[in-house]
Design an enzyme around this catalytic site. Structure first.
Site, PDB file in Angstrom:
ATOM      1  N   ASP A  16       0.819  -1.205   0.000  1.00  0.00           N
ATOM      2  CA  ASP A  16       0.000   0.000   0.000  1.00  0.00           C
ATOM      3  C   ASP A  16       0.856   1.259   0.000  1.00  0.00           C
ATOM      4  O   ASP A  16       2.084   1.201   0.126  1.00  0.00           O
ATOM      5  CB  ASP A  16      -0.919   0.002   1.231  1.00  0.00           C
ATOM      6  CG  ASP A  16      -2.012  -1.057   1.142  1.00  0.00           C
ATOM      7  OD1 ASP A  16      -2.328  -1.497   0.016  1.00  0.00           O
ATOM      8  OD2 ASP A  16      -2.537  -1.453   2.202  1.00  0.00           O
ATOM      9  N   TYR A  52       6.614 -10.284   6.399  1.00  0.00           N
ATOM     10  CA  TYR A  52       6.605  -8.835   6.598  1.00  0.00           C
ATOM     11  C   TYR A  52       7.288  -8.516   7.926  1.00  0.00           C
ATOM     12  O   TYR A  52       7.221  -9.304   8.875  1.00  0.00           O
ATOM     13  CB  TYR A  52       5.176  -8.299   6.650  1.00  0.00           C
ATOM     14  CG  TYR A  52       4.503  -8.156   5.304  1.00  0.00           C
ATOM     15  CD1 TYR A  52       4.533  -6.950   4.606  1.00  0.00           C
ATOM     16  CD2 TYR A  52       3.821  -9.227   4.730  1.00  0.00           C
ATOM     17  CE1 TYR A  52       3.904  -6.809   3.385  1.00  0.00           C
ATOM     18  CE2 TYR A  52       3.184  -9.106   3.507  1.00  0.00           C
ATOM     19  CZ  TYR A  52       3.234  -7.891   2.838  1.00  0.00           C
ATOM     20  OH  TYR A  52       2.615  -7.760   1.614  1.00  0.00           O
TER      21      TYR A  52
END
Length: 267
Positions: free
Chosen positions: A52, A110
């Site tokens: 994002d 992540y």
């Protein structure tokens, strides 16, 4: 011929990975550079996942089809010469024609970075917290993620996913040189999931939620029970993994197709 590109980027000035109208994205910049270097009218890169706005990547695998057999080091060199400083090609691999960066990946990792000291040099690279949350509670709650499968609670309402099941293999908080780092690894993630997970875990660490309430929020599969998403600047797509011996097998397939193309040219 198909190639995998290992791309790293600082996502600060980009509106995420994927091309979108009226916004600068990493994919748009990379595609434009590929068109210029190889004089192509059209080019389509496929990433191993989306990031994002403001999110970074230490490893984003991308595949692209180029019209001929090329030296992989030369691809890396030529692209890095014209890419902006906040995007870098780390590795290029020749692969078979059916290889797919997204569908062939078996896991993604992540990392989320929190700085516990105000640092002007980490404004866009880590989330600043003035008070250290309870790390033992953070890790106790993080272990709950390994026990559950449906993460509807941590999904965006307007997502286009067909199901909300993910297998989380690792979730842990560690303190590292004035930072708090959360590492999470899974076979797949929902859009915006990691930031929602981090935001809700931090509420546990701050004493706003109990570990039991954290578990209950997930089990009820209710999006309204998630806390706010943690800020984008602390999040990094850290690693994307493929099956064992994947790249060795793909190299063989690449060489086979390259040999077939060479034979056709001679004919």
């Amino acid at each position: 011929m198909r190639y995998f590109l290992d791309v790293a980027y600082d996502g600060t000035r980009f509106h995420g990975w994927q091309v979108q109208p009226n916004a600068l994205t990493v994919q748009e910049v990379l595609d434009d550079c590929l068109r210029k270097v190889y004089r192509l009218e059209e080019v389509e890169t496929i990433g191993s996942g989306r990031t994002d706005t403001g999110v970074h990547a230490r490893q984003q695998w991308v595949h692209v089809d180029l019209p001929q057999v090329l030296n992989t080091e030369e691809i890396k060199y030529k692209l890095n010469r014209i890419l902006p400083p906040d995007i870098a090609i780390q590795t290029v691999c020749g692969v078979g024609p059916e290889a797919h960066t997204r569908f062939d990946a078996v896991s993604r990792t992540y990392k989320y970075h929190i700085t516990l000291e105000k640092n002007p040099f980490l404004v866009h690279q880590a989330y600043y917290l003035s008070r250290t949350p309870d790390v033992s509670l953070l890790n106790e709650a993080a272990q709950v993620l390994l026990e559950l499968e449906d993460f509807t609670t941590f999904s965006k309402v307007k997502g286009d996913t067909k199901h909300y099941r993910c297998t989380i293999m690792h979730a842990q908080w560690q303190q590292e040189e004035g930072q708090l780092v959360f590492t999470i690894k899974a076979n797949r993630f929902l859009r915006g999931m990691v930031r929602l997970v981090v935001g809700t875990l931090l509420d546990v660490g701050k004493g706003k939620l109990t570990v039991a309430q954290f578990r209950e929020a997930i089990e009820k599969q209710d999006r309204s029970l998630a806390s706010g998403a943690a800020p984008a600047q602390g999040l990094y797509l850290h690693r994307v993994e493929y099956p064992e011996q994947y790249f060795a097998v793909q190299q063989v397939l690449f060489e086979k197709v390259a040999a077939e193309e060479a034979t056709k040219e001679k004919e």
